[in-house]
Motif scaffolding. Structure first.
Motif, short mmCIF file in Angstrom:
data_model
loop_
_atom_site.label_atom_id
_atom_site.label_comp_id
_atom_site.label_asym_id
_atom_site.label_seq_id
_atom_site.Cartn_x
_atom_site.Cartn_y
_atom_site.Cartn_z
N ARG A 106 -0.92 -20.05 -15.10
CA ARG A 106 -1.24 -18.82 -14.44
C ARG A 106 -1.32 -18.32 -16.08
O ARG A 106 -1.73 -17.77 -16.57
CB ARG A 106 -0.44 -17.87 -13.74
CG ARG A 106 -1.23 -17.04 -13.46
CD ARG A 106 -0.66 -16.20 -12.65
NE ARG A 106 -1.01 -14.53 -12.36
CZ ARG A 106 -0.80 -13.79 -11.57
NH1 ARG A 106 0.59 -14.30 -10.90
NH2 ARG A 106 -1.21 -12.18 -11.10
N PHE A 107 -0.30 -19.01 -16.90
CA PHE A 107 -0.19 -18.16 -17.81
C PHE A 107 -0.54 -18.40 -19.43
O PHE A 107 -0.98 -18.09 -20.23
CB PHE A 107 1.34 -18.61 -18.77
CG PHE A 107 1.94 -17.49 -19.58
CD1 PHE A 107 3.01 -16.03 -19.93
CD2 PHE A 107 2.43 -18.51 -21.21
CE1 PHE A 107 3.03 -15.69 -20.57
CE2 PHE A 107 2.69 -17.90 -22.37
CZ PHE A 107 3.28 -16.35 -22.12
N ILE A 108 -0.78 -19.91 -19.20
CA ILE A 108 -1.84 -20.99 -19.79
C ILE A 108 -3.13 -20.20 -19.61
O ILE A 108 -4.22 -20.56 -20.55
CB ILE A 108 -1.55 -22.31 -20.38
CG1 ILE A 108 0.12 -21.63 -20.74
CG2 ILE A 108 -2.30 -22.68 -21.02
CD1 ILE A 108 0.24 -23.46 -20.73
N LEU A 109 -3.97 -20.42 -18.57
CA LEU A 109 -5.24 -20.38 -18.39
C LEU A 109 -5.49 -19.27 -17.78
O LEU A 109 -6.69 -18.96 -18.15
CB LEU A 109 -5.61 -21.59 -17.46
CG LEU A 109 -4.63 -22.80 -17.58
CD1 LEU A 109 -5.83 -23.80 -16.39
CD2 LEU A 109 -5.93 -23.11 -18.97
N LYS A 110 -4.92 -18.40 -18.00
CA LYS A 110 -5.05 -17.15 -17.38
C LYS A 110 -6.05 -17.20 -15.91
O LYS A 110 -6.95 -17.89 -15.47
CB LYS A 110 -6.18 -16.19 -18.37
CG LYS A 110 -4.97 -15.76 -19.48
CD LYS A 110 -4.16 -15.44 -19.82
CE LYS A 110 -3.17 -15.78 -20.54
NZ LYS A 110 -1.72 -15.11 -20.72
N THR A 111 -5.63 -15.96 -14.77
CA THR A 111 -6.94 -16.25 -14.18
C THR A 111 -8.52 -14.97 -14.19
O THR A 111 -8.54 -15.02 -15.42
CB THR A 111 -6.34 -15.03 -12.61
OG1 THR A 111 -6.11 -13.97 -13.37
CG2 THR A 111 -5.27 -15.69 -12.30
N LEU A 112 -9.27 -15.59 -13.28
CA LEU A 112 -10.88 -15.41 -13.36
C LEU A 112 -10.64 -14.19 -13.08
O LEU A 112 -10.03 -13.34 -12.76
CB LEU A 112 -11.74 -16.71 -12.39
CG LEU A 112 -12.00 -17.90 -12.79
CD1 LEU A 112 -12.24 -18.29 -11.28
CD2 LEU A 112 -12.85 -18.23 -13.91
N PRO A 113 -11.69 -13.70 -13.79
CA PRO A 113 -11.78 -11.81 -13.69
C PRO A 113 -12.27 -11.97 -12.47
O PRO A 113 -13.20 -12.17 -12.15
CB PRO A 113 -13.14 -12.42 -14.64
CG PRO A 113 -13.13 -12.78 -15.39
CD PRO A 113 -12.58 -14.25 -15.29
N ASN A 285 -8.30 -19.86 -15.17
CA ASN A 285 -9.63 -20.58 -15.87
C ASN A 285 -9.54 -21.67 -16.42
O ASN A 285 -9.35 -22.04 -17.47
CB ASN A 285 -9.78 -19.72 -17.78
CG ASN A 285 -10.54 -18.05 -16.89
OD1 ASN A 285 -11.84 -18.06 -17.21
ND2 ASN A 285 -9.49 -17.02 -16.63
N GLY A 286 -9.59 -23.00 -15.43
CA GLY A 286 -9.23 -24.38 -16.06
C GLY A 286 -9.16 -24.83 -14.25
O GLY A 286 -9.04 -24.52 -13.28
N VAL A 287 -8.82 -26.10 -14.46
CA VAL A 287 -8.75 -27.45 -13.70
C VAL A 287 -7.04 -27.94 -12.87
O VAL A 287 -6.77 -27.88 -14.22
CB VAL A 287 -9.71 -28.03 -13.04
CG1 VAL A 287 -8.92 -28.59 -11.89
CG2 VAL A 287 -11.49 -27.66 -12.13
N VAL A 288 -6.11 -27.45 -11.84
CA VAL A 288 -5.08 -27.64 -12.07
C VAL A 288 -4.56 -28.32 -11.27
O VAL A 288 -4.70 -27.99 -9.65
CB VAL A 288 -3.97 -26.66 -12.25
CG1 VAL A 288 -2.50 -27.61 -12.25
CG2 VAL A 288 -4.06 -26.43 -13.78
#
Length: 345
Positions: A106-113, A285-288
């Motif tokens: 969450r810190f690195i990729l951030k959440t989607l708008p 904003n990415g796949v984990v």
């Protein structure tokens, strides 16, 4: 480097995935001294891999805040997720500390708008096939808007992984009647009922509906979802133990077990948690993807399989598009008017 077994499971799991999907390439982030000797045993994987060395890794008992402070920029978990942010990797898979993985992601990729909190979604074996269940541990407590967000992310995942054009979605509740349940669950139901999203809202579902496969997507908050998941895992193990004990009690039961060996093998395969391994972090904003920490190589390969399907079906873009529809829906004044006009019971 995380999980109960670290590289001893991750490397064989990745090797199995390369056999299934020869186009895959891996960045193996961790201690080169532990990874390289294991990689020598798997030639195909070695040819498709690059080791990114770091001797700093997050322990399984580390608090998320501690992991963020101490592992920032240098832990294997941080570097793997950051590779997704920079585009060096398409996705990150880890068997490590779940709380730390979510906090870092969450810190690195951030959440989607339009997404206030991410969720962890799991594929759940059912009598029909499989269902998507979320959240299973990321968000403890959720308001109506967040439950709607989970529904949006869950239906997008069901379209990607289950191949459904218009998944059925249910809200987990203490009863199927509209007057039952917490206010936030009832409000989320009101919003979803008038939704123009690519889903079919099926109303409230109860705990026993999860295993039945009553709906394709079951939506709940993380506290309840995690308890449901762990309860199901424990019940499966309990029944398996009961079955073994009963089949070994007498000569006749042992003889019956021999004749029914094929059926028991099919049951074991259907209930095998390794075949459903992989919690998907949705809303980023990415796949984990989070693999179970205690799984083996087969289970880890399953988590990689799920990751690959998510990438092939561009899940993040589907969620973005559906969130835009949801945001417009939540801004409609009639949603609030419906809420105010409904009598309290």
């Amino acid at each position: 480097m995380g999980g109960d077994h670290g590289p001893d499971v991750v490397i064989p799991g990745a090797a199995l995935s390369v056999q299934r999907h020869p186009e895959l390439r891996f960045l193996l982030v961790g201690d080169r001294g532990r990874i390289a000797p294991l990689l020598e045993r798997h030639t195909k994987l070695k040819d498709r891999s690059e080791i990114v060395h770091t001797d700093v890794f997050v322990t399984m008992d580390a608090k998320p805040s501690q992991a963020l402070r101490q592992g920032r920029g240098k832990s294997s978990m941080w570097m793997a997720i950051d590779a997704v942010r920079t585009g060096r990797a398409d996705a990150a898979v880890s068997a490590g500390n779940t709380g730390a993985l979510m906090a870092m992601a969450r810190f690195i990729l951030k959440t989607l708008p339009g997404i206030s909190r991410p969720a962890i979604a799991a594929l759940w074996p059912t009598l029909r096939s499989e269902s998507v269940v979320l959240d299973v541990g990321a968000t403890i407590g959720a308001d109506a808007a967040q439950l709607v967000e989970f529904a949006v992310m869950g239906e997008a995942m069901a379209r990607c992984l289950l191949g459904l054009e218009k998944p059925t979605v249910g809200l987990l509740n203490v009863g199927v009647e509209e007057i039952k349940g917490a206010e936030q669950v009832k409000e989320a139901g009101r919003i979803l009922r008038g939704s123009k999203l690519p889903m079919e809202y099926a109303g409230f579902v109860e705990g026993d509906d999860i295993g039945k496969g009553t709906v394709d997507v079951v939506v709940t908050e993380g506290f309840t979802g995690n308890i449901a998941l762990k309860t199901a895992e424990g019940t499966a193990k309990q029944l398996s133990s009961y079955l073994r004990l009963c089949l070994s009690r007498t000569l006749m039961s042992k003889l019956g077990a021999v004749f029914a060996a094929g059926a028991f093998e099919a049951l074991r395969d259907r209930m095998d948690p390794r075949k459903h391994n992989g919690g998907v972090f949705l809303g980023l904003n990415g796949v984990v993807v989070k693999s179970h920490g205690g799984t083996d190589a087969l289970g880890y390969a399953t988590a990689i399989d799920i990751t690959l399907e998510i990438l092939r079906n561009d899940l993040v873009s589907k969620i973005k598009a559906d969130v835009e529809i949801m945001t417009g829906l939540l801004k409609q004044p009639d949603i609030m008017q419906d809420k105010q006009s409904e009598p309290s019971l």
